[in-house]
Scaffold this motif. Structure first.
Motif, PDB file in Angstrom:
ATOM      1  N   THR A  66      -1.491  11.881  -7.281  1.00 49.74           N
ATOM      2  CA  THR A  66      -2.972  12.337  -7.576  1.00 49.74           C
ATOM      3  C   THR A  66      -2.921  13.774  -8.006  1.00 49.74           C
ATOM      4  OG1 THR A  66      -4.114  11.201  -5.966  1.00 49.74           O
ATOM      5  CG2 THR A  66      -5.361  13.138  -6.812  1.00 49.74           C
ATOM      6  N   GLN A 124       0.863  -1.359  -0.004  1.00 44.60           N
ATOM      7  CA  GLN A 124      -0.019   0.012   0.090  1.00 44.60           C
ATOM      8  C   GLN A 124       0.827   1.211  -0.019  1.00 44.60           C
ATOM      9  OE1 GLN A 124      -3.327  -0.263  -0.131  1.00 44.60           O
ATOM     10  NE2 GLN A 124      -3.969   1.733  -0.114  1.00 44.60           N
ATOM     11  N   ALA A 176       0.638   8.925  -2.327  1.00 41.45           N
ATOM     12  CA  ALA A 176      -0.713   8.765  -3.015  1.00 41.45           C
ATOM     13  C   ALA A 176      -1.257  10.309  -3.202  1.00 41.45           C
ATOM     14  CB  ALA A 176      -1.580   7.961  -2.259  1.00 41.45           C
TER      15      ALA A 176
END
Length: 283
Positions: A99, A89, A95
């Motif tokens: 984005t 993960q 993350a």
């Protein structure tokens, strides 16, 4: 579009191989028709030898291109499977940055080495090692992701695959290998310029000095942050803002255009002269 010039030269050279072979075949035929001092059997034998040589060149070119495509596709598939088995993960900050940079496919793998690269000709994804994600501060990690985002936006893994296949197809061309190296180098330099525009030079330079090459980068169509053999050129670009690739000359576009026009005109003139000589018309 400067960075695309080596790629397009390779692609155009690949496409032009078969019209070129056809032109040589036509010239051989015309010369055979025009010859009068040799026997018909000798003319026929020479024509068959020329046709066989052209067929061998074409067949070897196709075989090498297909073999390269199959090898790279197999190696890429194997690398992706290995990475998937180590996938973890992604950390929240990674993350979020992905984005913000429009990176739709991000993969974090459990590896201690500090590396990042983009893999996948048709579905490019950014791969970051857990070692790099843990070691780099936010500013440097953002610069790394911006660099890889450029590869995704420009479809650089697909370009790298096209360059490898085209260079293999043009095995008989002395400049094919140099053009392949230059194309890949300019992809990395263009990604660096994009990262500098988004994150600044200091963050990119610091991350560049710490990164290691990704696994299998030499065998697959990947665009890696720590591309082998380019550190000096990339540092010089960061320092001066100029693209300086060692061992490669920067040829002005006007010079390339002039050479292309001259070559085309010479080919047309030579072909026309041969046709007139082979098929004389009464005055």
């Amino acid at each position: 579009m400067t960075g695309d010039r080596p790629l397009w030269i390779l692609v155009v050279g690949t496409v032009a191989t078969y019209p070129g072979l056809w032109l040589v075949w036509c010239v051989s035929t015309l010369l055979g028709m025009h010859g009068s001092s040799r026997s018909i059997a000798s003319d026929r034998l020479s024509q068959v030898a020329a046709y066989l040589a052209l067929a061998v060149v074409g067949a070897v070119s196709v075989a090498l291109a297909v073999r390269t495509l199959a090898r790279v596709a197999s190696a890429t598939h194997g690398l992706v499977r290995e990475l998937e088995s180590r996938r973890i993960q992604p950390p929240g900050r990674l993350a979020t940055e992905a984005t913000n940079l429009d990176i739709a496919r991000l993969m974090v793998v459990d590896r201690a080495e500090e590396f990042a690269f983009t893999v996948g000709a048709l579905r490019p994804r950014v791969v970051v090692s857990s070692g790099m994600a843990a070691a780099l501060p936010d500013a440097e990690m953002r610069a790394v992701l911006a660099h890889e985002a450029s590869h995704v936006r420009r479809w650089d893994p697909l370009r790298a695959l096209a360059v490898q296949v085209a260079a293999a197809h043009l095995w008989f061309a002395p400049l094919a290998k140099d053009l392949r190296s230059r194309a890949v180098s300019e992809h990395e330099l263009a990604a660096d310029r994009y990262a500098v525009d988004r994150c600044g030079r200091a963050a990119l330079a610091s991350a560049l000095l710490r990164a290691a090459p990704g696994p299998g980068a030499a065998e697959v169509a990947v665009s890696g942050f720590a591309a082998t053999g380019l550190l000096e050129a990339r540092v010089r670009q960061l320092e001066s803002g100029r693209v300086l690739l060692p061992g490669l000359r920067s040829v002005p576009r006007s010079t390339l255009s002039g050479i292309a026009v001259l070559g085309f005109a010479s080919a047309v003139a030579a072909s026309w002269s041969l046709m007139i000589a082979a098929c004389p018309c009464p005055m």
